[in-house]
Design a protein around this motif. Structure first.
Motif, PDB file in Angstrom:
ATOM      1  N   ILE A 170    -113.675   6.055 -56.173  1.00 21.95           N
ATOM      2  CA  ILE A 170    -112.764   4.928 -55.502  1.00 21.95           C
ATOM      3  C   ILE A 170    -113.366   5.294 -53.421  1.00 21.95           C
ATOM      4  CG2 ILE A 170    -110.415   5.331 -54.592  1.00 21.95           C
ATOM      5  CD1 ILE A 170    -109.280   5.799 -57.557  1.00 21.95           C
ATOM      6  N   ALA A 171    -113.085   6.826 -53.101  1.00 18.09           N
ATOM      7  CA  ALA A 171    -113.289   8.063 -52.105  1.00 18.09           C
ATOM      8  C   ALA A 171    -115.097   6.670 -51.870  1.00 18.09           C
ATOM      9  CB  ALA A 171    -113.784   8.604 -52.171  1.00 18.09           C
ATOM     10  N   ALA A 172    -116.162   6.872 -52.879  1.00 17.47           N
ATOM     11  CA  ALA A 172    -117.400   6.240 -52.394  1.00 17.47           C
ATOM     12  C   ALA A 172    -117.230   5.370 -51.962  1.00 17.47           C
ATOM     13  CB  ALA A 172    -117.913   6.793 -53.516  1.00 17.47           C
ATOM     14  N   ALA A 173    -116.566   4.219 -52.767  1.00 14.63           N
ATOM     15  CA  ALA A 173    -116.828   2.941 -52.486  1.00 14.63           C
ATOM     16  C   ALA A 173    -115.838   2.624 -51.175  1.00 14.63           C
ATOM     17  CB  ALA A 173    -115.694   2.109 -53.247  1.00 14.63           C
ATOM     18  N   ARG A 174    -114.425   3.028 -50.532  1.00 17.73           N
ATOM     19  CA  ARG A 174    -114.202   2.579 -49.612  1.00 17.73           C
ATOM     20  C   ARG A 174    -114.894   3.389 -47.805  1.00 17.73           C
ATOM     21  NH1 ARG A 174    -107.843   3.905 -51.971  1.00 17.73           N
ATOM     22  NH2 ARG A 174    -107.857   1.915 -53.188  1.00 17.73           N
ATOM     23  N   TYR A 175    -116.111   4.554 -48.774  1.00 18.00           N
ATOM     24  CA  TYR A 175    -116.805   4.598 -47.252  1.00 18.00           C
ATOM     25  C   TYR A 175    -117.977   4.093 -47.271  1.00 18.00           C
ATOM     26  CZ  TYR A 175    -120.070   7.425 -44.866  1.00 18.00           C
ATOM     27  OH  TYR A 175    -120.682   8.005 -44.185  1.00 18.00           O
ATOM     28  N   TYR A 176    -118.448   3.806 -48.718  1.00 15.38           N
ATOM     29  CA  TYR A 176    -119.591   3.154 -48.538  1.00 15.38           C
ATOM     30  C   TYR A 176    -119.563   1.472 -47.486  1.00 15.38           C
ATOM     31  CZ  TYR A 176    -124.132   0.175 -50.035  1.00 15.38           C
ATOM     32  OH  TYR A 176    -125.122  -0.863 -50.164  1.00 15.38           O
ATOM     33  N   GLN A 177    -118.271   0.727 -48.267  1.00 16.85           N
ATOM     34  CA  GLN A 177    -118.143  -0.937 -47.835  1.00 16.85           C
ATOM     35  C   GLN A 177    -117.568  -0.242 -46.331  1.00 16.85           C
ATOM     36  OE1 GLN A 177    -115.323  -3.571 -49.412  1.00 16.85           O
ATOM     37  NE2 GLN A 177    -113.838  -3.616 -47.478  1.00 16.85           N
ATOM     38  N   SER A 178    -117.018   0.246 -45.461  1.00 17.63           N
ATOM     39  CA  SER A 178    -116.862   1.089 -43.914  1.00 17.63           C
ATOM     40  C   SER A 178    -118.222   1.501 -43.364  1.00 17.63           C
ATOM     41  CB  SER A 178    -116.643   2.436 -43.714  1.00 17.63           C
ATOM     42  OG  SER A 178    -115.660   2.519 -42.849  1.00 17.63           O
ATOM     43  N   ALA A 179    -119.051   2.481 -43.904  1.00 17.81           N
ATOM     44  CA  ALA A 179    -120.433   2.381 -43.388  1.00 17.81           C
ATOM     45  C   ALA A 179    -121.913   1.268 -43.470  1.00 17.81           C
ATOM     46  CB  ALA A 179    -120.869   3.488 -43.679  1.00 17.81           C
ATOM     47  N   THR A 180    -121.881   0.280 -45.140  1.00 19.16           N
ATOM     48  CA  THR A 180    -122.388  -0.948 -45.231  1.00 19.16           C
ATOM     49  C   THR A 180    -121.694  -2.015 -44.024  1.00 19.16           C
ATOM     50  OG1 THR A 180    -121.548  -1.109 -47.297  1.00 19.16           O
ATOM     51  CG2 THR A 180    -123.548   0.187 -46.256  1.00 19.16           C
ATOM     52  N   GLY A 181    -121.140  -2.698 -44.524  1.00 17.39           N
ATOM     53  CA  GLY A 181    -120.236  -2.869 -44.185  1.00 17.39           C
ATOM     54  C   GLY A 181    -120.074  -4.733 -45.251  1.00 17.39           C
ATOM     55  N   GLU A 182    -120.555  -4.342 -45.933  1.00 17.51           N
ATOM     56  CA  GLU A 182    -121.043  -4.717 -47.546  1.00 17.51           C
ATOM     57  C   GLU A 182    -120.010  -4.552 -48.866  1.00 17.51           C
ATOM     58  OE1 GLU A 182    -124.461  -3.412 -49.791  1.00 17.51           O
ATOM     59  OE2 GLU A 182    -125.737  -4.034 -47.590  1.00 17.51           O
ATOM     60  N   VAL A 183    -119.866  -5.739 -49.366  1.00 27.17           N
ATOM     61  CA  VAL A 183    -118.079  -5.165 -50.441  1.00 27.17           C
ATOM     62  C   VAL A 183    -118.024  -4.475 -51.309  1.00 27.17           C
ATOM     63  CG1 VAL A 183    -116.512  -7.130 -52.445  1.00 27.17           C
ATOM     64  CG2 VAL A 183    -117.418  -8.008 -50.114  1.00 27.17           C
ATOM     65  N   ALA A 184    -117.643  -3.035 -51.757  1.00 30.28           N
ATOM     66  CA  ALA A 184    -117.510  -1.978 -52.556  1.00 30.28           C
ATOM     67  C   ALA A 184    -116.382  -2.222 -53.475  1.00 30.28           C
ATOM     68  CB  ALA A 184    -118.284  -0.721 -51.588  1.00 30.28           C
ATOM     69  N   VAL A 185    -116.491  -2.154 -54.572  1.00 28.03           N
ATOM     70  CA  VAL A 185    -114.924  -1.880 -55.115  1.00 28.03           C
ATOM     71  C   VAL A 185    -115.032  -0.497 -56.143  1.00 28.03           C
ATOM     72  CG1 VAL A 185    -114.580  -3.877 -55.082  1.00 28.03           C
ATOM     73  CG2 VAL A 185    -115.655  -3.391 -56.596  1.00 28.03           C
ATOM     74  N   ALA A 186    -114.723   0.032 -56.419  1.00 32.14           N
ATOM     75  CA  ALA A 186    -114.821   1.251 -58.206  1.00 32.14           C
ATOM     76  C   ALA A 186    -113.510   0.909 -59.141  1.00 32.14           C
ATOM     77  CB  ALA A 186    -113.904   2.328 -56.933  1.00 32.14           C
ATOM     78  N   VAL A 187    -114.514   0.751 -60.102  1.00 38.43           N
ATOM     79  CA  VAL A 187    -113.430   0.707 -61.635  1.00 38.43           C
ATOM     80  C   VAL A 187    -113.576   1.232 -62.353  1.00 38.43           C
ATOM     81  CG1 VAL A 187    -113.661  -1.466 -63.712  1.00 38.43           C
ATOM     82  CG2 VAL A 187    -114.118  -2.375 -60.978  1.00 38.43           C
ATOM     83  N   PRO A 188    -112.833   2.229 -63.875  1.00 42.08           N
ATOM     84  CA  PRO A 188    -113.091   2.717 -64.392  1.00 42.08           C
ATOM     85  C   PRO A 188    -114.411   2.181 -65.498  1.00 42.08           C
ATOM     86  CG  PRO A 188    -110.617   2.550 -64.537  1.00 42.08           C
ATOM     87  CD  PRO A 188    -111.127   1.564 -63.562  1.00 42.08           C
ATOM     88  N   ALA A 189    -114.575   2.889 -65.621  1.00 38.79           N
ATOM     89  CA  ALA A 189    -116.168   2.374 -66.479  1.00 38.79           C
ATOM     90  C   ALA A 189    -115.764   1.943 -67.985  1.00 38.79           C
ATOM     91  CB  ALA A 189    -117.387   3.909 -66.784  1.00 38.79           C
ATOM     92  N   SER A 190    -114.480   2.485 -68.562  1.00 36.02           N
ATOM     93  CA  SER A 190    -114.153   1.910 -69.295  1.00 36.02           C
ATOM     94  C   SER A 190    -113.556   0.100 -69.356  1.00 36.02           C
ATOM     95  CB  SER A 190    -113.181   2.138 -70.345  1.00 36.02           C
ATOM     96  OG  SER A 190    -112.542   2.233 -69.746  1.00 36.02           O
ATOM     97  N   GLU A 191    -113.012   0.319 -68.479  1.00 35.00           N
ATOM     98  CA  GLU A 191    -112.888  -1.005 -67.731  1.00 35.00           C
ATOM     99  C   GLU A 191    -114.308  -2.223 -68.323  1.00 35.00           C
ATOM    100  OE1 GLU A 191    -109.975  -2.825 -66.414  1.00 35.00           O
ATOM    101  OE2 GLU A 191    -109.122  -1.520 -68.037  1.00 35.00           O
ATOM    102  N   LEU A 192    -115.584  -1.899 -67.612  1.00 38.49           N
ATOM    103  CA  LEU A 192    -116.808  -2.802 -68.011  1.00 38.49           C
ATOM    104  C   LEU A 192    -117.667  -2.909 -69.374  1.00 38.49           C
ATOM    105  CD1 LEU A 192    -118.719  -0.559 -64.694  1.00 38.49           C
ATOM    106  CD2 LEU A 192    -116.882  -2.403 -64.742  1.00 38.49           C
TER     107      LEU A 192
END
Length: 337
Positions: free
Chosen positions: A47-69
């Motif tokens: 969750i933290a990494a996805a929100r950081y990544y989107q802010s840093a890169t401008g690319e869409v980033a989301v976080a999902v529990p592995a089992s959901e996939l």
């Protein structure tokens, strides 16, 4: 105490992680969505990494529990979008991560990356890219330096992908800031050694919401304490009803939230709650405990600097209550289905 030693050695491990990530090259082909995934602590890290990544890169980033996939693939993966799926696992053997990556392996619109502290595992073998922090070999059951180092690795990764030099310059200061934070844990004892406090709530918004969730999990794992986490301003919408004299609220303040945090603190205190604040706090901010962080770097880049405080809080509370942090109840180091 393995847990204590691993918490206190984070700064030097972070220096090693910085060297590892800076030495790697990555696939920079464009995708539509970067999806971060993990289980438990690794999901909160995602969750933290996805929100950081989107802010840093401008690319869409989301976080999902592995089992959901693999349980609900169609609700998270679209056939007409390209994905970079970043799986996070300390051991590299977490069942749900491996199932998720194997389930998606071979899809033309998906490439994968494994972030782990063990590069010689099935998870690493199935992924297209790997960030392996092999020098981290935790003996503790609960994740401590593995959490901070894998989060730091993903921040460094985002900075490299973004090619934003100012981000990398700030992130390079993190090991030294964490070393300072590890020496500041004594002030937490006014909370951790007060047995009139029965309930703990962690508040964090944006990328800090992942940290708030992880702080809750650390305290639950080490002490079985009743605790919850929320986004800062969401707390008023119902959860504040449980606040009383036995409640501690730890609030992660940021530049974006500071204008709203003081009023929230006062609302909690009126109900008898004890409020501790961690972050860049203004001189006129009032709370029961304030841990002021340096202003050397921006809030998003200082995520890992905050981590030692809630880890030490959980550890100190466990010791004071007579629990063994190395032997948390009902837990094992790796969860296997």
């Amino acid at each position: 105490m393995h847990t204590y030693n691993e918490i206190m050695k984070q700064a030097q491990q972070l220096d090693k992680t910085k060297e590892i990530v800076q030495s790697l090259t990555f696939n920079e082909d464009a995708v539509d969505i970067v999806l971060f995934t993990g289980c438990g602590t690794s999901f909160y890290l995602a969750i933290a990494a996805a929100r950081y990544y989107q802010s840093a890169t401008g690319e869409v980033a989301v976080a999902v529990p592995a089992s959901e996939l693999f349980l609900h693939t169609d609700t998270h993966i679209l056939s007409n979008k390209k994905y970079n799926i970043i799986g996070i696992s300390r051991s590299g053997t977490t069942s749900e991560i491996i199932l998720a990556l194997e389930h998606l392996n071979g899809s033309e619109n998906i490439r994968t990356m494994a972030v782990t502290c063990n590069g010689d595992t099935p998870m690493a073998e199935v992924a297209n890219e790997v960030i392996a922090l092999n020098d981290i070999s935790e003996k503790s059951v609960v994740m401590t330096q593995s959490f901070s180092n894998m989060l730091y690795a993903l921040q460094l990764y985002a900075a490299k992908i973004s090619q934003r030099v100012e981000l990398m310059n700030q992130l390079e200061k993190i090991p030294a800031l964490v070393k300072t934070a590890l020496g500041n844990g004594e002030q937490l004892k006014q909370v951790t050694e007060d047995l009139t406090k029965k309930r703990f709530i962690f508040l964090g918004s944006g990328a800090y919401n992942g940290l708030a969730k992880e702080a809750t999990l650390k305290l639950k794992e080490m002490t079985q304490t009743e605790c919850e986490s929320y986004s800062n301003l969401e707390f008023r919408h119902g959860p504040i009803s449980i606040v009383d004299e036995a409640t501690v609220v730890i609030l992660f303040t940021q530049k974006e939230t500071k204008d709203f945090d003081q009023a929230l603190i006062k609302d909690i205190q009126k109900l008898g709650g004890f409020v501790g604040v961690i972050g860049i706090a203004s001189a006129d901010l009032e709370a029961d405990l304030i841990i002021r962080l340096s202003e050397d770097i921006d809030d998003l880049n200082r995520l890992v600097e905050v981590v030692p405080y809630f880890q030490l809080l959980a550890y100190q509370r466990a010791i004071f209550k007579g629990y063994d942090p190395d032997k948390p109840r009902n837990l094992t180091q790796v969860v296997s289905l």
